[in-house]
Design a protein around this motif. Structure first.
Motif, short mmCIF file in Angstrom:
data_model
loop_
_atom_site.label_atom_id
_atom_site.label_comp_id
_atom_site.label_asym_id
_atom_site.label_seq_id
_atom_site.Cartn_x
_atom_site.Cartn_y
_atom_site.Cartn_z
N LYS A 515 0.83 -1.21 0.00
CA LYS A 515 0.00 0.00 0.00
C LYS A 515 0.86 1.25 0.00
N ARG A 516 1.92 1.23 0.80
CA ARG A 516 2.81 2.40 0.84
C ARG A 516 3.60 2.53 -0.45
N THR A 517 3.83 1.40 -1.13
CA THR A 517 4.58 1.43 -2.38
C THR A 517 3.80 2.11 -3.49
N VAL A 518 2.52 1.77 -3.60
CA VAL A 518 1.74 2.31 -4.72
C VAL A 518 1.11 3.66 -4.41
N LYS A 519 1.05 4.05 -3.15
CA LYS A 519 0.36 5.31 -2.82
C LYS A 519 0.96 6.52 -3.53
N PRO A 520 2.28 6.74 -3.54
CA PRO A 520 2.80 7.94 -4.19
C PRO A 520 2.66 7.94 -5.70
N THR A 521 2.41 6.79 -6.31
CA THR A 521 2.25 6.75 -7.78
C THR A 521 0.79 6.81 -8.20
N GLU A 528 -8.70 -0.57 -8.92
CA GLU A 528 -8.09 -1.00 -7.68
C GLU A 528 -6.57 -1.09 -7.83
N ALA A 529 -5.88 -0.81 -6.73
CA ALA A 529 -4.42 -0.93 -6.73
C ALA A 529 -4.04 -2.39 -6.92
N GLN A 530 -3.00 -2.62 -7.71
CA GLN A 530 -2.54 -3.97 -8.00
C GLN A 530 -1.24 -4.26 -7.25
N ARG A 531 -0.99 -5.54 -7.02
CA ARG A 531 0.26 -5.96 -6.41
C ARG A 531 0.75 -7.21 -7.14
N PRO A 532 2.05 -7.47 -7.13
CA PRO A 532 2.59 -8.59 -7.91
C PRO A 532 2.19 -9.94 -7.36
N ARG A 533 2.21 -10.94 -8.25
CA ARG A 533 1.96 -12.33 -7.87
C ARG A 533 3.29 -13.05 -7.92
N HIS A 534 4.02 -13.01 -6.82
CA HIS A 534 5.41 -13.48 -6.79
C HIS A 534 5.54 -14.94 -7.19
N LEU A 535 4.75 -15.80 -6.60
CA LEU A 535 4.88 -17.23 -6.85
C LEU A 535 4.58 -17.55 -8.31
N TYR A 536 3.51 -16.94 -8.87
CA TYR A 536 3.14 -17.18 -10.25
C TYR A 536 4.26 -16.76 -11.20
#
Length: 556
Positions: A515-521, A528-536
């Motif tokens: 959340k803190r990562t995408v807030k300034p951008t 909706e804000a997206q986040r990576p799917r590391h395992l995939y």
């Protein structure tokens, strides 16, 4: 009077040292030559002797969630990659909020000096920051029994000496420039201007000039790109090439939040070397093919620190920056390269050739105890000392950020000084150094730096103080947190999650880091804000080599 300990350096390592010493009941004092904290990040328009120096346009290469003090997240609205002024703002805020300034004696600020608190019961930690003129640190006559040091400082032309029970050196390794002038025949005849990247502050003086940059590190790339907008011609000369990475990684996320994960580290360490090397080279070439830009490293699979520059490939495409091999000789006005080509009418040569380790206040044999190499146990403790009363903080380099590394080093060192933690014997420490040196050569090649794998190193240090995250236990007791810790970014909060020095806010900080990562951008919110799917993503990368191995095993 309690025991006293001396520490040298006023940047992030020094501040980490103060705080960690206070956590262990120690009583720190800091001496600062300038009028502010920050060390390397305390920008000055002028190059000052004995101080690290950066240029005006410097931005961080680590993202904010990966380079914070483990119990002090950056404000939500701070950009992920910060200008040096923003980072300095954060550093000063940390010092103020943690009430560290009262322990620092600034050379140019007597008000803070007078704010020094009285000594408390326990060990006194004497912090001599980078800008303090420390003219000497030497063993006292009774060192074999007491482990004490004599520290000599100079201020206003006056020398003072005092006895301390231990020393922590936090003066960094960006102070003394490496100028390999002897490696370039004819340089003495060159009539243009020569300077080290340490002396570079901005592009204004290079308007309309022809500039040769020697080296291909972060500073060399930054300077070349910046000069390419004003200079007539800019050429980078590199001996061995380098991988160039963008700060913007998969799907636009910060590179280190995607790359520096426990799961990815686990795969890199267990896969056969040829598979791991293939994956590494493939990933490094995803953005652009380095061979086509003249940037391909001579030994691609080596995990040397890559260059982080979002603009260099575009500058090369536009023809404003060119890449050339090593210079074989100079003439009065030109440079001749290994391929026989010549760069004529050069106005200026900028040597971006790194820095050397130098501690002019210390007997060099203490740090470089063998073959003139930096010989430190875990990159911190001189193994040959009869008493473990000296530690070097912030010298190790890795693909991780400096702040959390320094914090963990200082936590361990403080516990060693209080004898909460005990070091192995000298022989055991030297054996460990030899073993690590072999691995370093395999992974990073011949280098003068103390390079290491970030997560492996941090886990090792945290295990010494009982703060290593217990992943199996987390999966049993807190699966949501465990998934983020193992598959998500290995952020600094993980090392204040449990054990001594535990921070109660660590769990929430880990679960809210995206959340803190995408807030300034997300200044224009769309969906909706997206986040990576590391395992995939990792399984997708591994599909081809696993399939290839399965085919080989089936038919052969």
């Amino acid at each position: 009077m309690g025991k006293k300990v001396a520490i040298v350096g006023a940047g992030v390592s020094g501040l980490a040292a103060i705080r960690c010493c206070l956590e262990e009941g120690l009583d720190p004092i800091c001496f600062e030559r300038s009028n502010d904290v920050g060390g390397l990040w305390n920008f000055s328009n002028h190059v000052e002797e004995g101080r690290a120096s950066i240029y005006q346009s410097v931005f961080t290469n680590s993202s904010k969630e990966m380079m914070c003090f483990p119990d002090f997240p950056y404000p939500d609205d701070f950009p992920n990659y910060m200008h040096h002024s923003k980072l300095q703002e954060y550093i000063k805020s940390f010092a103020q909020k943690k009430d560290l300034l009262r322990y620092i004696q600034f050379e140019k600020n007597t008000a803070i000096q007078k704010g020094r608190i009285p000594q408390i019961e326990g060990i006194l930690l004497f912090l001599i920051f980078l800008q303090t003129l420390v003219s000497g640190i030497k063993k006292c006559s009774s060192f074999l029994t007491t482990g004490q040091w004599v520290v000599v400082t100079e201020k206003d032309g006056k020398q003072e000496s005092a006895l301390f029970d231990a020393v922590m050196i936090c003066s960094g390794h960006h102070v003394y420039p490496n100028m390999p002038t002897d490696s370039f025949p004819g340089l003495e005849h060159f009539q243009g201007k020569c300077l080290h990247s340490r002396d570079y502050k901005g592009p204004g003086a290079f308007q309309g000039k022809k500039v040769l940059v020697i080296g291909l590190g972060n500073s060399a790339s930054d300077i070349a790109v910046e000069l390419s907008r004003l200079a007539t011609q800019v050429i980078i000369s590199t001996r061995s090439g380098s991988w160039v990475m963008s700060r913007v990684w998969n799907d636009g996320y910060p590179w280190d939040m995607v790359y520096v994960t426990r799961f990815a580290s686990f795969l890199r360490n267990i896969l056969p070397s040829f598979v791991s090397d293939w994956l590494y080279v493939k990933k490094m070439n995803t953005w652009f093919k380095h061979e086509n830009y003249g940037l391909m490293p001579l030994n691609g699979p080596l995990r040397k620190e890559p260059v982080f520059n979002d603009e260099l490939p575009a500058r090369i495409l536009c023809g404003t920056v060119s890449i050339k091999p090593m210079v074989t000789k100079f003439t009065e006005t030109s440079a001749v390269f290994e391929d026989g080509t010549v760069f004529e009418a050069i106005d200026c040569i900028i040597f971006a050739t790194g820095y050397g380790y130098a501690y002019p206040f210390l007997d060099e044999s203490i740090i470089k105890s063998r073959n003139n190499e930096v010989t430190l146990y875990k990159g911190i403790f001189p193994p040959q000392l009869e008493k473990p009363t000296m530690a070097v903080i912030g010298l190790v380099q890795s693909l991780g950020a400096a702040i959390p590394t320094a914090d963990l080093q200082a936590r361990w060192a403080a516990k060693v000084f209080t004898k909460t933690c005990i070091l192995p014997t000298t022989n055991e420490m030297m054996d460990d150094i030899d073993e690590k040196m072999g691995k370093k050569l395999k992974w990073f090649g011949q280098s003068h730096t103390l390079q290491t794998d970030y997560i492996t190193y941090m886990d090792e240090l945290s295990s010494f103080i009982g703060a290593k995250p217990n992943i199996p236990w987390l999966f049993l007791t807190d699966p949501q947190l465990a998934l983020e810790v193992y598959f998500g970014p290995c952020s600094p909060y993980q090392f204040r999650l449990m054990g001594p020095g535990k921070w109660d806010g660590a769990r929430n900080a880990i679960l809210t880091q995206w959340k803190r990562t995408v807030k300034p951008t997300r200044t224009r919110a769309v969906g909706e804000a997206q986040r990576p799917r590391h395992l995939y993503d990792l399984l997708r990368i591994l599909f081809f080599p696993v399939f290839f191995l399965a085919v080989l095993l089936t038919f052969y």
